[in-house]
Design an enzyme around this catalytic site. Structure first.
Site, PDB file in Angstrom:
ATOM      1  N   ARG A   1       0.827  -1.218   0.000  1.00 11.11           N
ATOM      2  CA  ARG A   1       0.000   0.000   0.000  1.00 11.11           C
ATOM      3  C   ARG A   1       0.859   1.266   0.000  1.00 11.11           C
ATOM      4  O   ARG A   1       0.354   2.361  -0.234  1.00 11.11           O
ATOM      5  CB  ARG A   1      -0.945  -0.014   1.197  1.00 11.11           C
ATOM      6  CG  ARG A   1      -0.269  -0.031   2.553  1.00 11.11           C
ATOM      7  CD  ARG A   1      -1.308  -0.075   3.681  1.00 11.11           C
ATOM      8  NE  ARG A   1      -0.703  -0.167   4.995  1.00 11.11           N
ATOM      9  CZ  ARG A   1      -0.352  -1.297   5.590  1.00 11.11           C
ATOM     10  NH1 ARG A   1      -0.522  -2.443   4.945  1.00 11.11           N
ATOM     11  NH2 ARG A   1       0.175  -1.307   6.798  1.00 11.11           N
ATOM     12  N   TYR A   2       2.158   1.101   0.284  1.00  9.71           N
ATOM     13  CA  TYR A   2       3.044   2.263   0.336  1.00  9.71           C
ATOM     14  C   TYR A   2       3.898   2.425  -0.922  1.00  9.71           C
ATOM     15  O   TYR A   2       4.336   3.529  -1.229  1.00  9.71           O
ATOM     16  CB  TYR A   2       3.986   2.159   1.548  1.00  9.71           C
ATOM     17  CG  TYR A   2       3.273   2.118   2.867  1.00  9.71           C
ATOM     18  CD1 TYR A   2       2.462   3.178   3.283  1.00  9.71           C
ATOM     19  CD2 TYR A   2       3.400   1.013   3.711  1.00  9.71           C
ATOM     20  CE1 TYR A   2       1.802   3.135   4.502  1.00  9.71           C
ATOM     21  CE2 TYR A   2       2.746   0.962   4.927  1.00  9.71           C
ATOM     22  CZ  TYR A   2       1.941   2.025   5.321  1.00  9.71           C
ATOM     23  OH  TYR A   2       1.291   1.981   6.520  1.00  9.71           O
ATOM     24  N   THR A   3       4.180   1.346  -1.609  1.00 11.43           N
ATOM     25  CA  THR A   3       5.107   1.420  -2.740  1.00 11.43           C
ATOM     26  C   THR A   3       4.374   1.576  -4.065  1.00 11.43           C
ATOM     27  O   THR A   3       3.179   1.298  -4.175  1.00 11.43           O
ATOM     28  CB  THR A   3       5.991   0.157  -2.799  1.00 11.43           C
ATOM     29  OG1 THR A   3       5.155  -0.985  -2.964  1.00 11.43           O
ATOM     30  CG2 THR A   3       6.810   0.003  -1.529  1.00 11.43           C
TER      31      THR A   3
END
Length: 843
Positions: free
Chosen positions: A148-150
């Protein structure tokens, strides 16, 4: 048919009888359900083989044509389908994972994301296929951030794998729910199987294909296409070996050749390391590159553990200065430690050097196969040939269809007035279509194109454009047909396209290839031990040890010395010799046996320690003691000289003892009651000087002695009185003097010129005046002005003095006080310390 049904009914009856405890099966039989009995072994075998092949073909092994496993291929295809390419903005990794799982790969999200992450890691892939933004892990084993961050997108090179996929160049098959088509293989415009390699564990087999340099791999394919008979050595001049993303040095040319020839082999990967000095003159081991797939953090922790456990000594500090620019690890070495020895220990005991097994296993025609390098290149070249042919056929079909349309438009434009009249006279489109087809012999497609043509195409400029385009398309068709008819043109196109990829994306090799063999890269004990100057010390009770030479500080002549050994009350120092730790140590017993070991095999001990019982090191008999020892570096054709207590001397070649072990072998055949006293090496055939304890000596020419075998007993050197025995033997070297020392610590130097060379067998001449004040002679040796002496007493006191401080006197003199002995103590032995030639040290 009736007979078969009868057999099945009979079988069902038998099954019903045997399954009385299975009401479900019995009920099925009564209901008329067809039940086929099978052997459980057969069913398990079939089910396991089906599972194994599913894992092998559908999960764990790459396809030799594109170098991808199914999950990698599905990720790249999904991203390409959604146009998440290098020229587009980054996309959330979660979105990519969802797309892949939802349409192509119905498995866990972690498997898909881990695949994405690996294809984005510069330390895992020689050429990354995914351009990641965010935390995608590190060489220290840190995990990537959650998806979800990359963010990610395809790299330009990955697009080369997918190039022309829309032109029917590869086969497709339905996805898991038959809603989409997925490629069975990618067109692969470069040999990804070699460039990025592959690792996978299947059922009963595993693959480990190393990555290679893109330029070299492409050049190897081109070379094979241009010369199908190219040999492996010729290929290896172009593609010399793997090229790992983390660099390092490859060792093991034989293993590499074996891997490329057979598909299986082994190499070693060594870190790239420099040894530098800091401002204080201290050595630092600097690590720039580490082996492929090695976790740097774990490697450094292992080094730290080895230091803490004192398995590796001499390291004061370990600093990890790695950053985005690259790896830099500094290992600071202590002042007196040897950096090269420590480095060799690190290579042997840590992942600073690792073994890398190569197994080039891949899928071809839905079957696993171990490929040689040439077979991989051939398979890839054949795949590219098929891709180019299918692409050409696709382009040809498209061009022919376009030419067909343009030909119809040209006919219509040449007869535009009649075309307009037909259209205006027709009641509907279908009638107009039929009339045009009948009037001008057009196809349905051509008629439809004319009816769909805009009025603006009737301008003279547009008409010319159509005519020009038709001409260009006809030229294209001729060219495409020529390609399909000429295999050499197909080969040329493959080579040209590969060359463009190499030019656009190729880079220089990062991994060096060493010509060392695997055997030379393994470290024996000597590689891990510093070659330092030491003192070998043997006690009367046969305890042996080695001490650093600097244990014994230099003192002025006449000093009292320092404690050199801690002995029991009845144990005293017997023998002493200077040596280097890598030297061979030859021990000779009073029984005439020889024993061989390395100096570094002796226990390191302090001045006060007794050392280790020699019986625990070599195979000494109960009534056997060591009377002589000497050290040397290598076996050669020089001679050993042995002298016995009763005055017999023997000459024997050193290489007679090459097979000597710790168990011992016969060195000399002794007469009854005699014992072996001393042994020296004489590589240059110098004169020999033999001295007795009563101060008499004989100087003889070595040529008077013939070389004898190990079992021979020697010949008479000098005739001794009943109360006399041999003190020692030495060689008369150029620029040396005779040194002798007596029991009470008196020593002297005498010029060898005072002793004439005479034949053996005489009573000898005086070389030392003996009496109650100085006692009998302890030993003799030839010494140089710059040498040092290490003298030790029976009680273990040792003194280290410079030879030049000892007076030169005549052969009948008593000498001067070298060491002050206490009451009831006396000199037991001495050793010559010669920096320029420690091998020649005598005692």
């Amino acid at each position: 048919m009736t007979e078969q049904n009868g057999q099945e009914n009979e079988s069902n009856k038998t099954l019903a009888l045997n399954l009385s405890g299975r009401p479900d099966v019995a009920g099925a039989l009564k209901a008329g359900v067809r039940v086929i009995p099978v052997e459980i072994e057969d069913q398990m075998k079939e089910a396991y083989l089906d599972y194994a092949m599913s894992v092998i073909v559908g999960r764990a092994l790459p396809d030799v044509r594109d170098g991808l496993k199914p999950v990698h291929r599905r990720v790249l295809h999904a991203m390409n389908e959604r146009a998440w390419r290098s020229d587009r903005p980054y996309v959330k990794s979660a979105k990519i994972v969802g797309e892949v799982i939802g349409n192509y790969h119905p498995h866990g999200d972690s498997a898909v994301y881990e695949t994405m992450v690996r294809m984005a890691q510069t330390f895992s892939m020689r050429e990354t296929l995914i351009d990641g933004q965010g935390n995608f892990g590190s060489v220290d084993g840190d995990n990537a951030a959650a998806y979800r961050y990359t963010e990610a997108r395809l790299t330009k090179l990955a697009e080369e794998l997918l190039k022309d996929i829309e032109k029917n160049t590869v086969s497709f098959s339905p996805n898991f729910d038959d809603t989409r088509q997925q490629p069975d293989v990618l067109p692969a415009n470069f040999p990804n199987i070699l460039v990025n390699g592959s690792t996978g564990i299947a059922v009963g087999m595993a693959t480990n294909i190393p990555p290679h340099n893109l330029k070299e791999a492409v050049n190897a394919v081109i070379a094979l296409i241009q010369n199908p008979d190219i040999t492996l050595p010729e290929l290896m001049k172009i593609l010399p070996g793997p090229d790992f993303p983390t660099g390092g040095t490859i060792i093991g040319g034989e293993g590499l050749y074996q891997a490329y020839a057979t598909g299986k082999g082994s190499i070693r990967i060594r870190s790239k390391v420099d040894i530098i000095e800091n401002n204080k003159g201290r050595e630092i081991i600097v690590i720039h590159e580490i082996p492929y797939q090695v976790n740097k953090k774990n490697m450094l922790e292992k080094i730290g553990d080895l230091v803490n456990e004192k398995i590796i000594e001499g390291i004061s500090e370990i600093l990890d200065l790695s950053d985005r620019k690259g790896i830099r690890v500094e290992i600071h070495v202590k002042k007196d430690a040897n950096a090269q020895v420590i480095l060799n220990q690190l290579f042997k005991l840590t992942q600073l050097q690792v073994s890398y097994g190569i197994t080039m296993l891949a899928i071809l025609d839905n079957r696993p196969k171990i490929f040689s390098l040439k077979e991989i290149l051939k398979s890839y070249a054949e795949h590219r040939r098929e891709v180019v042919v299918k692409r050409t056929e696709f382009d040809l079909d498209k061009a022919q269809k376009r030419a067909h349309i343009l030909e119809g438009l040209r006919i219509a434009l040449e007869n535009i007035d009649e075309v307009i009249r037909i259209i205006r006279a027709s009641k509907d489109v279908r009638e107009a279509q039929s009339s045009l087809m009948a009037t001008f012999s057009l196809s349905e497609l051509q008629a439809d194109a004319i009816l769909e043509m805009r009025l603006q195409r009737l301008t003279s400029l547009e008409v010319q454009k159509i005519i020009d385009e038709l001409e260009q398309v006809r030229i294209l068709i001729a060219d495409l047909e020529d390609i399909l008819s000429k295999p050499d043109r197909v080969k040329s196109i493959i080579c040209d396209e590969l060359g463009k990829v190499s030019q656009s994306f190729g880079n220089t090799r990062t991994t060096e290839i060493s010509l060392e063999s695997l055997e030379s890269s393994t470290f024996n004990a000597e590689d891990l031990i510093a070659d330092e100057e030491v003192v070998v010390q043997l006690s009367e009770d046969m305890f042996i040890k080695r001490l650093p030479m600097d244990t014994f500080r230099r003192q002025k002549r006449g000093g009292k010395g320092v404690q050199g050994i801690s002995t029991k009350r009845e144990d005293f120092v017997k023998k002493l010799s200077s040596a280097m730790t890598h030297d061979n140590l030859m021990l000779f017993s009073n029984k005439g046996r020889a024993f061989l070991l390395k100096v570094y095999e002796l226990p390191i001990a302090t001045k006060e320690a007794r050392g280790k019982s020699l019986k625990a090191v070599i195979n000494l008999n109960d009534d056997e003691i060591i009377t002589s020892l000497f050290t040397f570096r290598n076996f050669d054709e020089s001679y050993l000289l042995m002298v016995t207590r009763e005055g017999f001397v023997k000459k024997i070649q050193l290489d007679e003892f090459t097979n000597t072990k710790k168990s011992g072998i016969i060195a000399i055949g002794l007469r009854d009651g005699d014992e072996l006293i001393d042994v020296i090496a004489n590589p240059n055939n110098y004169d020999v000087f033999i001295g007795s304890k009563n101060g008499l000596a004989i100087r003889m020419n070595l040529n008077e002695l013939r070389s004898q075998g190990r079992t021979a007993s020697g010949v008479t050197a000098m005739k001794l009185e009943d109360d006399d025995s041999i003190a020692g033997i030495t060689k008369v070297e150029p620029n040396t003097n005779l040194f002798c020392i007596s029991e009470n610590g008196f020593g002297k130097r005498t010029d060898f010129e005072e002793f004439s060379t005479k034949g053996r067998g005489g009573k000898g001449m005086t070389y030392l005046k003996i009496g109650e004040k100085n006692g009998r002679a302890v030993g003799i040796s030839s010494v140089k002005e710059e040498d040092e002496l290490l003298v030790i007493t029976q009680s273990g006191m040792a003194i280290r003095v410079e030879v030049k401080t000892i007076s030169m006197v005549g052969r009948s003199a008593m000498g001067v006080k070298v060491v002050n002995t206490k009451d009831e103590d006396f000199v037991k032995d001495f050793a010559v310390v010669r920096e320029s030639d420690s091998d020649s040290a005598e005692s």
